[in-house]
Design a protein around this motif. Structure first.
Motif, PDB file in Angstrom:
ATOM      1  N   ASP A  93     157.519  76.196  41.838  1.00  0.00           N
ATOM      2  CA  ASP A  93     157.604  76.875  43.136  1.00  0.00           C
ATOM      3  C   ASP A  93     158.087  78.319  43.031  1.00  0.00           C
ATOM      4  O   ASP A  93     158.150  79.030  44.019  1.00  0.00           O
ATOM      5  CB  ASP A  93     158.445  76.053  44.125  1.00  0.00           C
ATOM      6  CG  ASP A  93     159.843  75.805  43.602  1.00  0.00           C
ATOM      7  OD1 ASP A  93     160.151  76.332  42.498  1.00  0.00           O
ATOM      8  OD2 ASP A  93     160.617  75.098  44.267  1.00  0.00           O
ATOM      9  N   PHE A  98     152.303  80.050  43.895  1.00  0.00           N
ATOM     10  CA  PHE A  98     152.593  78.714  44.419  1.00  0.00           C
ATOM     11  C   PHE A  98     152.347  78.675  45.921  1.00  0.00           C
ATOM     12  O   PHE A  98     152.732  79.559  46.662  1.00  0.00           O
ATOM     13  CB  PHE A  98     154.053  78.328  44.112  1.00  0.00           C
ATOM     14  CG  PHE A  98     154.417  76.976  44.666  1.00  0.00           C
ATOM     15  CD1 PHE A  98     154.018  75.816  44.017  1.00  0.00           C
ATOM     16  CD2 PHE A  98     155.107  76.862  45.868  1.00  0.00           C
ATOM     17  CE1 PHE A  98     154.334  74.562  44.537  1.00  0.00           C
ATOM     18  CE2 PHE A  98     155.427  75.611  46.396  1.00  0.00           C
ATOM     19  CZ  PHE A  98     155.037  74.464  45.726  1.00  0.00           C
ATOM     20  N   TYR A 100     152.835  76.243  49.304  1.00  0.00           N
ATOM     21  CA  TYR A 100     153.491  75.027  49.769  1.00  0.00           C
ATOM     22  C   TYR A 100     152.618  74.302  50.791  1.00  0.00           C
ATOM     23  O   TYR A 100     152.112  74.891  51.737  1.00  0.00           O
ATOM     24  CB  TYR A 100     154.849  75.391  50.397  1.00  0.00           C
ATOM     25  CG  TYR A 100     155.542  74.206  51.008  1.00  0.00           C
ATOM     26  CD1 TYR A 100     156.068  73.209  50.194  1.00  0.00           C
ATOM     27  CD2 TYR A 100     155.635  74.065  52.390  1.00  0.00           C
ATOM     28  CE1 TYR A 100     156.680  72.089  50.746  1.00  0.00           C
ATOM     29  CE2 TYR A 100     156.251  72.959  52.950  1.00  0.00           C
ATOM     30  CZ  TYR A 100     156.769  71.970  52.120  1.00  0.00           C
ATOM     31  OH  TYR A 100     157.360  70.871  52.669  1.00  0.00           O
ATOM     32  N   GLU A 107     157.651  69.400  46.531  1.00  0.00           N
ATOM     33  CA  GLU A 107     158.949  70.058  46.359  1.00  0.00           C
ATOM     34  C   GLU A 107     159.882  69.271  45.430  1.00  0.00           C
ATOM     35  O   GLU A 107     160.847  69.801  44.914  1.00  0.00           O
ATOM     36  CB  GLU A 107     159.616  70.312  47.732  1.00  0.00           C
ATOM     37  CG  GLU A 107     159.869  69.085  48.592  1.00  0.00           C
ATOM     38  CD  GLU A 107     158.648  68.664  49.424  1.00  0.00           C
ATOM     39  OE1 GLU A 107     157.525  69.099  49.094  1.00  0.00           O
ATOM     40  OE2 GLU A 107     158.806  67.893  50.372  1.00  0.00           O
TER      41      GLU A 107
END
Ligand code: PEP
Ligand code: MG
Length: 751
Positions: A93, A98, A100, A107
C-alpha cells in the motif's frame, strides 16, 4: 524446495477434469497458494475489453470476483500488465500505484508479488500472491511464480478468457486457435472429433441414452478389451515379448478390479454415457494410484490411462471404422492422416483441423489436392470438447474459430458464398490465356504430387506441371516403392499432361517431410539431411527414381528433372553424373531414353550467389519461395509460435526474389515461382513486375490467379513494386497491394 514444473504439470493434469473455466481458475489459485504457502493468491484475466478482471481469489473477498476491473496501467496489477514485468513489494500500500478497493480486504496484507502471464507476446493476465507480513518475496518464490505463469499462460491461453464471462451468461465466448495454413479455403460446419490417439482427458463428456443401453455398451467394450489382452495381439506400445506379457497381465488385473467395476456402475447410475462413466471411473482409480507412496503402484496410474483409451476405442468401434456423419463435417484430431480421408465420403468432408502436422504433412498435401480447407499444427490445444460444435476453418489465415459471434459468422458465411460463386464464375477462364490487359502472357502451371490432383489441374486449364513433389507417392507407401511401381505412378502423370511439360522434382524428404518407414531423427532437421543431400547419400534410391522417371517418359517426352535443396555446385555435378549413368544403363538395356532438361529449385539462399557458376549446366530455375523465406528469415515455416514472422513480403525476401529473377534473366535461364507466393494475389503483382512469367500453384488457385492477371497491367505492377519497396511495414505493403486488387473489383481475392 519449490518445483514449478511439477506444480504446473499437476495443475494441468487436474485442469483436464474440471468442468468449467470458473473451476479452472479456482484450481490455479488453490494450487499456487498451497505450493507457496501464502495467505492470498488471486488471478486477474484480461477480458475482451482489455481490462484485467479479478477472476479468482483465495484470501481476498470472493464476492469481489468479477467486480474488480483494472485498466492496463491502473493499480499494481495494471502496472504489471503494462510493463510486462513482476512487482515484488514489502509494503504494497505504499507503492504510488497502489489502488484501494473497499470491501476487497487487501489492507490486511503487506507482502505483494505479482507476475504477468504472457503468451506469444500478449498479456493474458496477472497472477498475484500476498502475505500478511511486511516482506519481499524471496528470489526462489519469485522465480517459481514467474515460471508457473509462463507454463499456465502457454497451456491455458484459450481457457482463461472464458473465466471473465458471467457463468450463466447466454453466449459462449469466442474461441480462436492459430495454426498453420494447411490448405486454402473457408468452411463452416460442425466438428467431428476423431478418436484415434486420444488421451483420457480428451474423452468428451455426455449424458447417456439410458442405463440399460450404456451398461451394455460398456460391458461389451470391457469384454472385447479383455479378449484383446488375452490374445495379446496388440502390442500396446512395446515390442519386447516378456515385457509385453507381464504388461498384459497387469492390464488384465487392473481391468478386473472390483473397485473399477463398482466405480463404473456408480457413474452409469449418475446418468452418464458409457464413455463418460469410463473416464470418471478410471480417473478415480488413477487418482488413488497417483497418491500412493510406492513408486511401483504409482506407475500403475499410467497403465490405467492406456487401458482406459483401449476400452474407449472399443466403445466407439463402429465409428472408428467408417466416419459417416449425416451432414458435411470438419474432421478434428490430433493427427488427421490419410486413413481418415479414406473413411469418409468426400461430400461429407468440409474441412480439416489437425493439432499436429505441418504445411507439407500428408494431411495438408491431400487437403490441397482435394480442395478442402485445412488448418494444421495448432499444437497442444484441447479441441475434443468441441465435438459437434460448429467451427469456422479459415485455411487462408490458418485459423479455427468456435462460438463465433453472429456478426463474425455472417461475415464468414458471406465469404464462403462469395468463394463458391467465384469458383463457379471462374470456370469459363479455363480456356482463356493468363494475359495482362496490356498483353503480357503468363504461363500457369500446377503443383501436384498425387494422382488425385491430376484432374483438378487439367480441369482448371493448367499448362503443365511446374512442380511434381515426387516425395508424396513415397510418403503414402509403406516402404520405398519399387522401380516398377514408380514407373506406373510417373507414367500416369506424364501421360495425363503430355505434351505439356511436367517438372518432376526428385525426392525431397527430410525436414518436415518424413517417410513413415524411414524416420530420420535429427536435432535440426531443416538444416540437415534433406532433399538432394539425402538422395546423394542414397544413390541407389535416386538412381531408381531417375530410371523410373526416364522410362515413364518414353513416348511422352515431356519430362524435366528438378533438384531440391541444392546449395553446392558439386551436388549439381553429382546429379548430372547420375542422370548420365541412368541414361547409359537404360540405353544398354534397350530403352529408347534420352537425357531430359535438368533444373534446380532456388530455395536455399546460397543459390542466389551460385547461379553464375551453375548456369552452364542447368536448363531452368524454379524459385521455392516457401523454403527461401524460411531460410532467409530463419523462421520455421511450420512453427505457429513464429508464424507471424514468416512472410514472403518481408523486404529481404522481396530483394532476394528480385535478385534471383534478375540473375536468371541475365544468364538466360527460364525462371518460374512454385512456392506459395505464386498463389498469393498481392505477391503475384510484385512477381510480374520483377519479370516472372511462369507461376506454378495448387490447382484450386489457378482460376483465381488467372482472373487477377487478366485485370492487371504491367505498368501498374511496376508502379506498385516501386511503392511497395518503400513501404515501412509489411502490413502497409499488403494493404497497398490489396487496395489495388479491390480497385479492380477483385475484392473476393483478398478477403
Ligand atoms: C518451396 O520450398 O517453395 C517449395 C515449393 O518446395 P516445398 O514447399 O515442397 O518444400
Ligand atoms: Mg522447398
Amino acid at each position: 524446495m519449490l518445483n514449478p514444473l511439477i506444480t504446473a504439470k499437476r495443475i494441468l493434469q487436474a485442469a483436464a477434469h474440471v468442468s468449467d473455466s470458473a473451476a479452472l481458475v479456482r484450481l490455479i489459485v488453490e494450487r499456487i497458494r498451497s505450493a507457496l504457502r501464502v495467505d492470498v493468491c488471486s488471478l486477474y484475466v484480461m477480458d475482451d475489453q482489455e481490462e484485467l478482471v479479478l477472476t479468482a481469489t483465495l484470501g481476498l473477498e470472493e464476492s469481489a470476483i468479477g467486480q474488480i476491473r483494472l485498466a492496463i496501467g491502473q493499480g499494481l496489477v495494471g502496472t504489471i500488465a503494462k510493463r510486462q514485468h513482476p512487482l515484488n513489494l514489502d509494503h504494497a500500500d505504499q507503492h504510488p500505484k497502489f489502488r484501494y478497493f473497499k470491501d476487497l480486504g487487501e489492507e490486511h496484507y503487506q507482502g505483494f508479488l505479482g507476475v504477468p502471464m504472457i503468451h506469444l507476446g500478449q498479456t493474458l493476465g496477472v497472477l498475484v500472491v500476498q502475505v500478511k507480513e511486511t516482506r519481499r518475496f524471496s528470489e526462489e518464490e519469485e522465480a517459481f511464480l514467474v515460471t508457473m505463469a509462463a507454463h499456465l499462460a502457454g497451456s491455458l491461453a484459450g481457457n482463461l478468457k472464458k473465466a471473465t464471462k458471467p457463468i450463466n451468461g447466454t453466449t459462449m465466448p469466442i474461441l480462436r486457435y492459430q495454426g498453420i495454413k494447411g490448405a486454402p479455403g473457408i468452411q463452416i460446419a460442425p466438428a467431428w472429433v476423431v478418436r484415434d490417439d486420444i488421451r483420457l482427458e480428451d474423452i468428451p463428456e455426455r449424458a447417456g441414452k439410458g442405463l440399460a443401453y450404456e451398461s451394455e455398451l460398456i460391458r461389451q467394450a470391457l469384454e472385447e478389451t479383455r479378449d484383446e489382452l488375452d490374445t495379446g495381439l496388440d502390442q500396446l506400445g512395446t515390442s519386447d515379448s516378456d515385457t509385453l506379457n507381464s504388461l498384459l497381465e497387469v492390464y488384465k488385473l487392473l481391468l478386473a478390479s472390483p473397485e473399477l467395476l463398482a466405480a463404473i456402475n456408480e457413474e452409469l447410475d449418475n446418468q452418464h454415457c458409457a464413455s463418460t462413466a469410463l473416464k470418471h471411473a478410471m480417473q478415480r482409480q488413477i487418482d488413488v494410484f497417483e497418491s500412493m507412496e510406492d513408486p511401483y503402484l504409482r506407475a500403475r496410474a499410467e497403465d490405467l490411462r492406456v487401458l482406459a483409451v483401449r476400452v474407449y476405442r472399443h466403445i466407439h468401434e463402429d465409428t472408428a471404422e467408417r466416419i459417416s456423419p449425416d451432414q458435411p463435417v470438419i474432421l478434428v484430431g490430433r493427427q488427421i492422416n490419410l486413413s481418415h480421408f479414406t473413411r469418409i465420403d468426400r461430400d461429407k468432408l468440409a474441412g480439416i483441423v489437425s493439432l499436429e502436422g505441418s504445411a507439407l504433412s500428408h494431411t495438408a498435401v491431400l487437403a490441397n489436392a482435394l480442395g478442402i480447407p485445412a488448418v494444421v499444427g495448432i499444437g497442444d490445444e484441447d479441441l475434443t470438447r468441441l465435438d459437434g460444435t460448429e467451427l469456422i476453418v479459415d485455411g487462408y489465415r490458418g485459423q479455427v474459430i468456435a462460438h463465433a459471434p453472429t456478426g463474425l459468422r455472417e461475415e464468414y458465411e458471406r465469404l464462403t458464398r462469395q468463394e463458391k460463386a467465384l469458383q463457379a464464375d471462374l470456370s469459363h477462364l479455363k480456356l482463356l490465356p493468363a494475359e495482362t490487359k496490356d498483353g503480357m502472357q503468363i504461363k500457369m502451371y500446377t503443383n501436384t504430387g498425387l494422382l488425385a490432383d491430376i484432374t483438378p489441374g487439367l480441369e482448371r486449364g493448367a499448362e503443365g506441371i511446374g512442380l511434381y513433389r515426387s516425395e508424396i507417392p513415397f510418403m503414402v507407401h509403406n516402404n520405398f516403392p519399387t522401380e516398377e511401381e514408380q514407373i506406373r505412378i510417373y507414367r500416369g502423370v506424364l501421360s495425363a499432361y503430355a505434351p505439356r511439360p511436367v517438372t518432376m522434382r526428385t525426392l525431397d524428404i527430410g525436414g518436415d517431410k518424413a517417410l513413415p518407414y524411414f524416420p530420420i531423427k535429427e536435432e535440426n532437421p531443416f538444416l540437415g539431411w534433406r532433399g538432394i543431400r539425402f538422395t546423394l547419400d542414397y544413390r541407389n534410391i535416386l538412381l531408381d527414381q531417375i530410371r523410373a522417371m526416364l522410362i515413364a517418359n518414353i513416348g511422352c517426352n515431356n519430362l524435366q528433372l528438378m533438384i531440391p535443396m541444392l546449395s553446392r555446385e558439386d551436388e549439381l555435378q553429382s546429379f548430372h553424373r547420375l542422370v548420365d549413368e541412368a541414361v547409359a544403363q537404360l540405353k544398354e538395356e534397350g530403352h529408347p531414353v534420352s537425357k531430359p532438361a535438368v533444373g534446380i529449385m532456388a530455395e536455399v539462399p546460397a543459390v542466389l550467389w551460385l547461379l553464375p557458376r551453375l548456369s552452364d549446366t542447368i536448363d531452368f530455375v524454379s524459385i521455392g519461395s516457401n523454403d527461401l523465406t524460411q531460410y532467409l528469415l530463419a523462421v520455421d515455416r511450420n512453427n505457429p509460435r513464429v508464424a507471424k514472422l514468416y512472410s514472403h513480403l518481408h523486404p529481404a525476401v522481396l530483394e532476394a526474389m528480385r535478385g534471383l529473377v534478375r540473375e536468371c534473366r541475365r544468364l538466360n535461364l527460364p525462371v518460374s515461382v512454385c512456392g506459395e507466393m505464386a498463389a498469393d494475389p498481392a505477391a503475384v503483382i510484385l512477381l510480374l513486375a520483377m519479370g516472372v512469367r511462369t507461376l506454378s500453384m495448387s490447382a484450386f488457385q489457378l482460376p483465381r490467379i488467372k482472373w487477377l492477371i487478366r485485370r492487371l497491367t504491367m505498368d501498374d505492377c511496376l508502379l506498385l513494386l516501386d511503392k511497395t519497396l518503400s513501404c515501412a511495414t509489411e502490413a502497409e505493403m499488403r494493404e497497398l497491394l490489396n487496395a489495388h486488387i479491390r480497385s479492380l473489383d477483385l475484392g473476393a481475392l483478398v478477403q
